[in-house]
Scaffold this motif. Structure first.
Motif, mmCIF file in Angstrom:
data_model
loop_
_atom_site.group_PDB
_atom_site.id
_atom_site.type_symbol
_atom_site.label_atom_id
_atom_site.label_comp_id
_atom_site.label_asym_id
_atom_site.label_seq_id
_atom_site.Cartn_x
_atom_site.Cartn_y
_atom_site.Cartn_z
ATOM 1 N N PHE A 1 7.791 -49.443 -0.038
ATOM 2 C CA PHE A 1 9.059 -49.808 -0.672
ATOM 3 C C PHE A 1 10.237 -49.388 0.209
ATOM 4 C CE2 PHE A 1 12.750 -48.666 -3.198
ATOM 5 C CZ PHE A 1 12.945 -49.794 -3.964
ATOM 6 N N ALA B 1 10.156 -49.618 -9.705
ATOM 7 C CA ALA B 1 10.558 -51.020 -9.598
ATOM 8 C C ALA B 1 9.313 -51.900 -9.700
ATOM 9 C CB ALA B 1 11.274 -51.270 -8.276
ATOM 10 N N MET B 2 9.518 -53.186 -9.893
ATOM 11 C CA MET B 2 8.374 -54.096 -9.975
ATOM 12 C C MET B 2 7.513 -53.983 -8.718
ATOM 13 S SD MET B 2 9.602 -57.592 -11.784
ATOM 14 C CE MET B 2 9.414 -57.692 -13.572
ATOM 15 N N ARG C 1 6.243 -55.981 -6.865
ATOM 16 C CA ARG C 1 6.501 -56.960 -5.808
ATOM 17 C C ARG C 1 7.442 -56.418 -4.743
ATOM 18 N NH1 ARG C 1 10.828 -61.327 -6.994
ATOM 19 N NH2 ARG C 1 12.154 -60.424 -8.569
ATOM 20 N N TYR C 2 8.107 -55.297 -5.044
ATOM 21 C CA TYR C 2 8.972 -54.690 -4.029
ATOM 22 C C TYR C 2 8.201 -53.727 -3.125
ATOM 23 C CZ TYR C 2 12.884 -56.702 -6.559
ATOM 24 O OH TYR C 2 13.751 -57.584 -7.150
ATOM 25 N N ASP D 1 13.176 -57.694 -14.189
ATOM 26 C CA ASP D 1 13.291 -57.065 -12.872
ATOM 27 C C ASP D 1 14.494 -56.123 -12.854
ATOM 28 O OD1 ASP D 1 13.556 -56.344 -10.241
ATOM 29 O OD2 ASP D 1 13.480 -58.383 -9.450
ATOM 30 N N LEU E 1 15.372 -53.788 -10.815
ATOM 31 C CA LEU E 1 16.041 -53.645 -9.511
ATOM 32 C C LEU E 1 16.864 -54.895 -9.187
ATOM 33 C CD1 LEU E 1 16.585 -52.159 -6.873
ATOM 34 C CD2 LEU E 1 14.350 -52.910 -6.042
ATOM 35 N N ILE F 1 13.267 -47.323 -14.416
ATOM 36 C CA ILE F 1 14.055 -46.743 -13.326
ATOM 37 C C ILE F 1 15.221 -45.930 -13.879
ATOM 38 C CG2 ILE F 1 15.486 -47.216 -11.306
ATOM 39 C CD1 ILE F 1 13.899 -49.786 -10.862
#
Lengths: 197, 558
Positions: free
Chosen positions: A85, A153-154, A156-157, B58, B60, B383
């Motif tokens: 990441f 975070a998801m 996919r990051y 999402d 982020l 987060i």
């Protein structure tokens, strides 16, 4: 007032929470964030090594990450993929902060050598002690922010590998839930209804 | 971005009946009402036309990168100072001082949907309590009774879920939908409050508890605050008013259109609205009348930018009050952990509220009133939960930190106190004299420091919140510091309504005192702040304004 029209520039503002986030809130750029996600996906698919963080810095940041979010009965930050990441962040949406991180890591390594070893090779408690001496620095604040982003975070990051970061805190990503949502809902039958007001 | 099909398309060179600037809570209502009344309408919205498929979880991408809140095409920062004696500064990243969404539907897309009516007292508190020296504390030119039918219209037109509470003002119809299912924070707020002799009640919210007018009920996904709804269950104007406006065939929504000036003719009437498209190219839409509904920060910014020989201090600013008396509502937060899992990250933000402290009480020793609600606040998403676990303090880390974050995510709830804001001239929106955005528009400059009474009320509600959490059995509580606020999502009072042109910007029908074909209707119209949760009142005003504006237009009185 027909104002002149300079060329459009990228927007750079972000919004955080509705409460102060201390020094953790950073300005991120959506296009770069999404580009990082795409790059992380490609990297994960190919299992290629880090591209923006060299191996020396990676060892330092990995150890710092595991101090911030350590292994317990669950995975620590590095095992959650936080370095992957951070690698995308370094090459994209956090590139502006990277000199701060690089300089802070160099400083940390100098402190570590004075204590007898490279930072990652120090005992866990020694690492903790050293980090306590820099925990108010922009370096630590920025790494702290990135580590937590990388854990939650998801996937996919690049971080939050297999959604295990979410699993550690009991979060499950779904598009729909049904009541009762938790332990206490049953106190009013779980329906909510009109209450007895 | 999927653009809905249909709708009208108007040439910029031909004057339309109305240009509406802004498509949010107020602009969406005005667009629908005026187009259904038979008028040709162009809505200029600086954000893109997103739909449910563009929204997701999402954190982020959608939240931290400001997908909804940043300008879609260029940098448009804001500056802030707490006092007029200070030099305003631009934050290098972080929360903008004036927080709103730039998207079709405006902030009704990313809000959490709390829909409190104001009460009769909110409209006449100056008469009831007397003057407050050095403030703009004033009555409204209208009463609750005059606005009540429009409150009812909003609730039924957009879809509000709720139940009448013990302190609620008179209403002509019940809520159209039953309350949302209660969640842990609601149950515990209710238990704690009842133990203290208080009167908790279901929270009224603009979120569907049942199918309504072709939209599905809430799926309880938990991504409400700061996110667009992927179910179309949140009753934003994006999914309620805007589609119905477009369906008339007389309303064109023009997204990615950033207005920078309202032109005034030699006759003292507004004639056209100049805007930039996504590429920065200039356009101007001619109009017979203009309605500004751009929110309490962008509306005064635009009026001040539209100065001319006829209006040297800004359009419609003969009173000098455009931008003044900004009110943001005070907010205080107390957090609590409980023994068992609430999982308050599921479902909507708020399911129970306490309005026992709504009215002013001289025994407190200061002016003010407010409401309490139980909610996860920013701990609804992973987060933000991890970043704020220390309650806004310095970063925490290590084994104890991880233990607390892991323990707390499902066992947390917060109690938010929302308060009155005393209207002060020193609190305002003005044009930053030193800075421009990428297209030469002066930045929004916010000057704001909460009145001491506002801070006292915030602290008072935080104390009550702590008592409630203790009574409910919290295992640990901690407070966010009560300090002067530096950003606001409630942007109120900056073009206040009144009968006297010397002390207000618009009249009781939202017509500017000085320009007969210029109307202003959004949060800027409010004379007092209410007790938090202003959107329902903003929309009631918009329904009422549209009715009168349409009447004036039919009579040729514009």
């Amino acid at each position: 007032m027909n104002r002149s029209r300079p060329s459009a520039t990228r927007r750079h503002f972000i919004v955080g929470s509705s409460v102060a986030l201390g020094g953790a809130l950073m300005g991120l750029n959506l296009g770069q964030v999404l580009a990082a996600a795409e790059a992380a996906r490609e990297m994960l698919d190919s299992e290629s090594p880090l591209v923006n963080i060299d191996s020396e810095l990676a060892r330092t940041l990995s150890a710092v990450a595991d101090q911030i979010w350590p292994q317990d009965d669950t995975l620590g930050a590095s095992e959650l993929g936080v370095l992957a990441f951070m690698d995308q962040a370094a090459g994209g949406f956090m590139a502006g902060a990277w000199p701060t991180i690089q300089a802070g890591a160099t400083d940390l390594e100098q402190r570590a050598l004075a204590a007898g070893s490279a930072f990652h090779a120090l005992a866990f408690d020694q690492q903790t002690e050293l980090l306590e001496s820099v925990q108010s620095t922009p370096f630590f604040g920025t790494v702290h922010f990135l580590v937590l982003l990388g854990c939650f975070a998801m996937p996919r990051y690049g971080g939050n590998r297999n959604q295990q970061g979410w699993a550690q805190i009991g979060f499950e990503q779904r598009h729909a839930w049904q009541p009762p949502f938790g332990h206490y809902d049953g106190a009013v039958g779980g329906e909510g209804g009109h209450g007895d007001a | 971005m999927v653009m809905p099909e249909g709708g009208a398309s108007f040439a910029t060179r031909e004057p339309v009946d109305f240009v509406i600037i802004g498509s949010g809570a107020a602009g969406g209502v005005l667009a629908r009402e005026l187009s259904q009344a038979g008028f040709d309408v162009v809505v200029l919205e600086q954000g893109p036309w997103r739909t449910a498929v563009d929204f997701g979880h999402d954190e982020l991408g959608h939240f931290f990168a400001g997908d909804l809140t940043g300008h879609p095409s260029w940098s448009d920062p804001q500056s802030f100072r707490a006092d007029p004696s200070e030099e305003a500064t631009v934050s290098g990243g972080g929360i903008p001082a004036a927080l709103y969404a730039r998207t079709v539907g405006g902030a009704s897309v990313h809000f959490s949907g709390n829909y409190w009516r104001m009460r009769p007292v909110d409209f006449q508190e100056r008469s009831l309590l007397g003057p407050m020296a050095g403030t703009g504390f004033s009555d409204w030119p209208i009463t609750y009774e005059e606005l009540e039918p429009y409150y009812t219209r909003v609730e039924h037109e957009v879809g509000v879920s709720g139940a009448v509470g013990p302190f609620d003002p008179p209403r002509s119809k019940p809520y159209p939908l039953p309350p949302m299912p209660v969640k842990g924070s609601g149950v515990l707020l209710e238990q704690g409050a009842r133990a203290l002799g208080l009167h908790p009640q279901p929270a009224p919210v603009a979120i569907l508890s049942q199918p309504y007018r072709g939209r599905p009920p809430c799926g309880h996904c938990g991504f409400c605050l700061g996110f667009g709804c992927e179910m179309n269950a949140k009753s934003s104007t994006l999914v309620t008013m805007i589609p119905e406006a477009v369906a008339t065939g007389r309303c064109e929504i023009r997204p990615l259109s950033t207005v920078y000036r309202i032109e005034t003719g030699d006759d003292g009437r507004v004639s056209e609205v100049a805007y930039l498209d996504a590429s920065g190219a200039q356009h101007a839409q001619k109009a017979k009348a203009v309605v500004v509904a751009a929110n309490g920060a962008e509306t005064p910014r635009l009026l001040l930018m539209s100065e001319s020989a006829s209006f040297p201090d800004g359009l419609a600013n003969g009173s000098g009050l455009v931008g003044k008396y900004l009110m943001g509502n005070g907010h205080s937060v107390i957090h609590g952990y409980f023994e068992h899992e609430l999982n308050d990250w599921k479902s909507i933000q708020v399911t129970r509220i306490v309005h026992d402290f709504y009215e002013n009480d001289p025994a407190r020793g200061f002016y003010g009133g407010g409401g309490l609600d139980g909610r996860p606040l920013v701990n609804a998403t992973p987060i933000l939960h991890a970043l704020t676990e220390a309650g806004g303090g310095p970063p925490r880390w290590g084994r104890d930190f991880k233990r607390d974050v892991r323990h707390g995510f499902s066992r947390h709830m917060g109690i938010l106190g929302s308060t009155t804001s005393v209207p002060l001239e020193r609190n305002n929106i003005s044009l930053d004299p030193a800075r421009e955005d990428a297209h030469g528009r002066p930045l929004v400059r916010m000057t704001y420091r909460d009145h001491d009474d506002d801070l006292a009320m915030m602290k008072f509600l935080q104390d009550r919140g702590e008592e409630i959490l203790d009574a409910a059995g919290a295992t640990r509580t901690w407070r966010e510091p009560v300090v002067p606020q530096r950003f606001h999502a409630h942007l109120l009072g900056t073009c206040r309504m009144g009968d006297d042109p010397a002390t207000s910007v618009v009249d009781r029908y939202h017509r500017s005192h000085e320009v007969p074909n210029l109307f202003i209707c959004d949060g800027s119209s409010l004379v007092s702040s209410g007790r938090g949760q202003p959107t329902l009142t903003i929309q009631a005003l918009a329904f009422r304004a549209a009715e009168h504006i349409a009447g004036f237009a039919r009579q040729g009185d514009i």
